[in-house]
Structures are given as structure tokens and as C-alpha cells.
Design an enzyme around this catalytic site. Structure first.
Site, PDB file in Angstrom:
ATOM      1  N   ASN A   1       0.805  -1.225   0.000  1.00 52.54           N
ATOM      2  CA  ASN A   1       0.000   0.000   0.000  1.00 52.54           C
ATOM      3  C   ASN A   1       0.839   1.276   0.000  1.00 52.54           C
ATOM      4  O   ASN A   1       0.413   2.289  -0.560  1.00 52.54           O
ATOM      5  CB  ASN A   1      -0.911  -0.020   1.245  1.00 52.54           C
TER       6      ASN A   1
ATOM      7  N   TYR B   1       4.346  10.060 -10.661  1.00 46.76           N
ATOM      8  CA  TYR B   1       3.362   9.281  -9.894  1.00 46.76           C
ATOM      9  C   TYR B   1       2.551   8.398 -10.841  1.00 46.76           C
ATOM     10  O   TYR B   1       2.394   7.193 -10.610  1.00 46.76           O
ATOM     11  CB  TYR B   1       2.440  10.240  -9.125  1.00 46.76           C
TER      12      TYR B   1
ATOM     13  N   LYS C   1       2.559   4.251 -10.990  1.00 46.38           N
ATOM     14  CA  LYS C   1       1.338   3.493 -10.700  1.00 46.38           C
ATOM     15  C   LYS C   1       0.924   2.624 -11.899  1.00 46.38           C
ATOM     16  O   LYS C   1       0.347   1.548 -11.732  1.00 46.38           O
ATOM     17  CB  LYS C   1       0.213   4.444 -10.295  1.00 46.38           C
TER      18      LYS C   1
ATOM     19  N   ILE D   1      -9.684   9.388  -2.798  1.00 46.55           N
ATOM     20  CA  ILE D   1      -9.996   8.929  -1.438  1.00 46.55           C
ATOM     21  C   ILE D   1      -9.461   9.989  -0.454  1.00 46.55           C
ATOM     22  O   ILE D   1      -8.285  10.360  -0.521  1.00 46.55           O
ATOM     23  CB  ILE D   1      -9.318   7.560  -1.136  1.00 46.55           C
TER      24      ILE D   1
HETATM   25  P1  NAP Z   1      -1.060   8.573   2.908  1.00 47.94           P
HETATM   26  O1  NAP Z   1      -2.168   9.028   3.784  1.00 47.94           O
HETATM   27  O2  NAP Z   1      -0.037   9.568   2.500  1.00 47.94           O
HETATM   28  O3  NAP Z   1      -0.358   7.309   3.625  1.00 47.94           O
HETATM   29  C1  NAP Z   1       0.765   6.708   3.038  1.00 47.94           C
HETATM   30  C2  NAP Z   1       1.587   6.066   4.127  1.00 47.94           C
HETATM   31  O4  NAP Z   1       2.748   5.471   3.510  1.00 47.94           O
HETATM   32  C3  NAP Z   1       2.117   7.071   5.153  1.00 47.94           C
HETATM   33  O5  NAP Z   1       1.984   6.566   6.447  1.00 47.94           O
HETATM   34  C4  NAP Z   1       3.586   7.226   4.783  1.00 47.94           C
HETATM   35  O6  NAP Z   1       4.439   7.542   5.870  1.00 47.94           O
HETATM   36  C5  NAP Z   1       3.893   5.835   4.269  1.00 47.94           C
HETATM   37  N1  NAP Z   1       5.108   5.799   3.460  1.00 47.94           N
HETATM   38  C6  NAP Z   1       5.615   6.756   2.644  1.00 47.94           C
HETATM   39  N2  NAP Z   1       6.776   6.348   2.106  1.00 47.94           N
HETATM   40  C7  NAP Z   1       7.008   5.102   2.595  1.00 47.94           C
HETATM   41  C8  NAP Z   1       8.053   4.164   2.433  1.00 47.94           C
HETATM   42  N3  NAP Z   1       9.116   4.421   1.650  1.00 47.94           N
HETATM   43  N4  NAP Z   1       7.957   2.982   3.074  1.00 47.94           N
HETATM   44  C9  NAP Z   1       6.912   2.713   3.881  1.00 47.94           C
HETATM   45  N5  NAP Z   1       5.913   3.568   4.104  1.00 47.94           N
HETATM   46  C10 NAP Z   1       5.958   4.759   3.465  1.00 47.94           C
HETATM   47  O7  NAP Z   1      -1.615   7.963   1.555  1.00 47.94           O
HETATM   48  P2  NAP Z   1      -3.004   7.205   1.206  1.00 47.94           P
HETATM   49  O8  NAP Z   1      -3.906   8.169   0.537  1.00 47.94           O
HETATM   50  O9  NAP Z   1      -3.478   6.408   2.345  1.00 47.94           O
HETATM   51  O10 NAP Z   1      -2.456   6.258   0.045  1.00 47.94           O
HETATM   52  C11 NAP Z   1      -2.147   4.896   0.237  1.00 47.94           C
HETATM   53  C12 NAP Z   1      -1.878   4.288  -1.140  1.00 47.94           C
HETATM   54  O11 NAP Z   1      -3.021   4.493  -1.980  1.00 47.94           O
HETATM   55  C13 NAP Z   1      -0.693   4.937  -1.872  1.00 47.94           C
HETATM   56  O12 NAP Z   1       0.015   3.967  -2.609  1.00 47.94           O
HETATM   57  C14 NAP Z   1      -1.375   5.903  -2.825  1.00 47.94           C
HETATM   58  O13 NAP Z   1      -0.609   6.206  -3.962  1.00 47.94           O
HETATM   59  C15 NAP Z   1      -2.624   5.105  -3.177  1.00 47.94           C
HETATM   60  N6  NAP Z   1      -3.703   5.942  -3.703  1.00 47.94           N
HETATM   61  C16 NAP Z   1      -4.329   6.864  -2.915  1.00 47.94           C
HETATM   62  C17 NAP Z   1      -5.349   7.646  -3.467  1.00 47.94           C
HETATM   63  C18 NAP Z   1      -6.091   8.673  -2.663  1.00 47.94           C
HETATM   64  O14 NAP Z   1      -6.956   9.341  -3.250  1.00 47.94           O
HETATM   65  N7  NAP Z   1      -5.828   8.848  -1.395  1.00 47.94           N
HETATM   66  C19 NAP Z   1      -5.704   7.473  -4.809  1.00 47.94           C
HETATM   67  C20 NAP Z   1      -5.028   6.543  -5.566  1.00 47.94           C
HETATM   68  C21 NAP Z   1      -4.034   5.766  -5.010  1.00 47.94           C
HETATM   69  P3  NAP Z   1       4.656   9.076   6.302  1.00 47.94           P
HETATM   70  O15 NAP Z   1       3.429   9.443   7.092  1.00 47.94           O
HETATM   71  O16 NAP Z   1       5.871   9.083   7.133  1.00 47.94           O
HETATM   72  O17 NAP Z   1       4.779   9.860   5.044  1.00 47.94           O
END
Ligand code: NAP
Length: 267
Positions: free
Chosen positions: A87, A158, A162, A193
Site C-alpha cells: 500500500n 506518480y 502506478k 480517497i
Molecule cells: P497517505 O495518507 O499519504 O499514507 C501513506 C503512508 O505510507 C504514510 O503513512 C507514509 O508515511 C507511508 N510511506 C511513505 N513512504 C514510505 C516508504 N518508503 N515505506 C513505507 N511507508 C511509506 O496515503 P493514502 O492516501 O493512504 O495512500 C495509500 C496508497 O493508496 C498509496 O500507494 C497511494 O498512492 C494510493 N492511492 C491513494 C489515493 C487517494 O486518493 N488517497 C488514490 C489513488 C491511489 P509518512 O506518514 O511518514 O509519510
């Protein structure tokens, strides 16, 4: 019977957002959850909140030595792995220097985004396969994005990372099938999200409210999604209910990718 009863699950980037929602839902469904992240303080809190057989482990997904250490930890403490959710991901806008558009991109930032989003997933799959070879129902769930299917002009790294995750998922699915491993591999494509990932793009206060309204107005279902919307999709792919499903891409995006933007008006 709970849907993930006694399954050993590792979730990356699980200290907040979508990863946290997945870790919490999977634990409610009976899994032993290994919460991993680079933010140790928040990750510890998530694991403590879940309690039971769950624990927290530091794991920077782009570092192979971290995956090797995590593999040893999982083998020693849990005996093996049944489910891996790759994730962790970064948009790159906050974490690296710009620009991120195709004409002006900063190549070091491009590499950093790919290191986390793509190398992180590839390493996860590598060590996940090794840990799951003996499982009778292994599942790898890769969190890609709607941006792995369509482009984003000002976040090209990005989108590229992806898209590669989307494709690598299918290579892993076919490889495991050919090897007769009982490991399925699928990708989820979230869109819009509401998580901290959006903070830098939404701003604060009234500006944030207006930005959320503007984004919502372009989503067919009329609102941004919640982390739990993605967690339920991951639950299906992680559980044995999806035992005949591998190599698919599951969109969780309120209908964005259905392509309504260019549809003719209802006259
Ligand atoms: P988020 O709130 O930014 O959470 C991401 C988590 O990953 C954070 O805890 C972050 O730690 C951690 N992280 C960052 N770099 C890392 C590394 N090198 N190793 C391990 N952990 C790491 O993001 P989210 O929205 O929940 O997204 C989760 C996934 O869904 C991601 O892959 C994102 O691209 C994908 N996604 C999200 C959306 C959306 O709309 N939210 C849409 C499409 C895809 P820190 O807190 O220290 O930064």
C-alpha cells in the site's frame, strides 16, 4: 467464521490513510496484522489500537535490506505469510523537489517516486512470494491508482509509477500461476480517497472546503471516497472469496474511470 481468520497479513504504509483502514478492517476479520511504515510513532499507535496478535515493524519499502529483515521477523514470529498488501506510496509533490510535468521533470524526484511506488511494490512481491510459497491461499494486493490507468500532466512520475504497478501485478499473477504457487496477485485502483495524501493539494479551511466541493462535483457518485471503501475491496481480494481471481484491476473511484466526463448531455 471471520473472513481472514488466522491469516498472517503484512500491510505497508499502514500508519495512516488507506493502509491504516486496511490493517484495522483485516484485524476485525480475524487476521494477525503486521503494521509496517516509516513513521514509527504513528505505526506503533495503530498496532497498539488493534491489539491482540498484531504488531508494528519499521519497513521502508524502497530498501531491500528492510524487506530482508521483515522477512526474517515474519518467519520467526508468525511462521509465514498469507497476505501482503503493498500500500505504501507517495505522490511526490510534498516529498521531493518539482517539477513533475513531462517537459520539465526533475530526474532525481522522478527516481525517488519510482523507488517508493514501484521498487517498493516489486521488492514486496519478491519477498512476499518467498514468504507465501508454502501458504495454500496466498494473496498479494497491490495498491495502484486511477492514475495508473490515465495520465496526470503535473504528476507524471506518480502516474508512471502506478501504471508500472498495474502491469507488474499481472506479471506476478502469471508467474505464480505458472509456478503452481497458491498465490494470487491483483491491483486496486483508488481515486479521490480523502486521506492525508491530499493535504498539500487541498489547503486548509475554506480553501479546502471549496477544493473538496470542486473535486466532488466531477465524481459521478458525487463525493470523495473514504479509506474504508478501499479496505473493503482489499478484504475481498485478500480473502478466499476471491480464490478464482488473479491479475485483475479493481477500480474504487466513485465512477471516475467510467468515463462520464465526455458524455453528451441528457436532452
Ligand atoms: P497517505 O495518507 O499519504 O499514507 C501513506 C503512508 O505510507 C504514510 O503513512 C507514509 O508515511 C507511508 N510511506 C511513505 N513512504 C514510505 C516508504 N518508503 N515505506 C513505507 N511507508 C511509506 O496515503 P493514502 O492516501 O493512504 O495512500 C495509500 C496508497 O493508496 C498509496 O500507494 C497511494 O498512492 C494510493 N492511492 C491513494 C489515493 C487517494 O486518493 N488517497 C488514490 C489513488 C491511489 P509518512 O506518514 O511518514 O509519510
Amino acid at each position: 467464521m471471520l473472513r481472514l481468520e488466522n491469516k498472517n497479513v503484512l500491510v505497508t504504509g499502514a500508519s495512516r490513510g488507506i493502509g491504516k483502514a486496511i490493517a484495522e478492517l483485516f484485524a476485525e476479520e480475524g487476521a494477525n496484522v503486521i503494521v509496517t511504515d516509516i513513521n514509527d510513532e504513528s505505526g506503533d499507535k495503530v498496532a497498539a489500537g488493534i491489539g491482540g496478535t498484531s504488531c508494528y515493524l519499521h519497513l521502508d519499502v524502497g530498501r531491500e535490506d528492510d524487506w530482508i529483515a521483515a522477512s526474517e521477523f515474519v518467519k520467526n514470529k508468525y511462521g509465514g505469510l498469507d497476505v501482503l498488501v503493498n500500500n505504501a506510496g507517495i505522490a511526490g509533490i510534498l516529498e521531493t523537489q518539482g517539477p513533475h510535468d513531462p517537459e520539465n521533470l526533475d530526474i532525481n524526484s522522478w527516481h525517488k517516486v519510482h523507488e517508493t511506488n514501484l521498487d517498493g511494490v516489486a521488492l514486496g512481491c519478491k519477498y512476499g512470494i518467498r514468504l507465501m510459497k508454502n501458504s495454500l491461499s496466498g494473496s498479494i494486493v497491490n495498491i495502484s491508482s486511477r492514475s495508473g490507468i490515465v495520465g496526470i500532466p503535473f504528476a507524471a512520475a506518480y502516474a508512471s509509477s502506478k501504471a508500472a504497478v498495474r502491469n507488474h501485478t499481472k506479471s506476478v499473477a502469471l508467474y505464480c500461476a505458472e509456478k503452481k504457487y497458491h498465490i494470487r496477485c491483483n491491483s486496486i485502483h483508488p481515486g479521490a480517497i480523502y486521506t492525508p495524501l491530499w493535504d498539500v493539494m487541498l489547503g486548509e479551511g475554506e480553501q479546502r472546503d471549496n477544493a473538496v466541493k470542486a473535486i466532488s462535483s466531477e465524481i459521478p457518485l458525487g463525493a470523495m471516497g473514504e479509506p474504508k471503501d478501499v479496505a473493503y475491496a482489499a478484504l475481498y481480494l485478500a480473502s478466499d472469496e476471491s480464490k478464482y481471481v488473479t491479475g485483475i484491476e479493481l477500480n474504487v473511484d466513485g465512477g471516475i474511470l467510467a468515463g462520464s466526463a465526455a458524455s453528451p448531455p441528457n436532452t
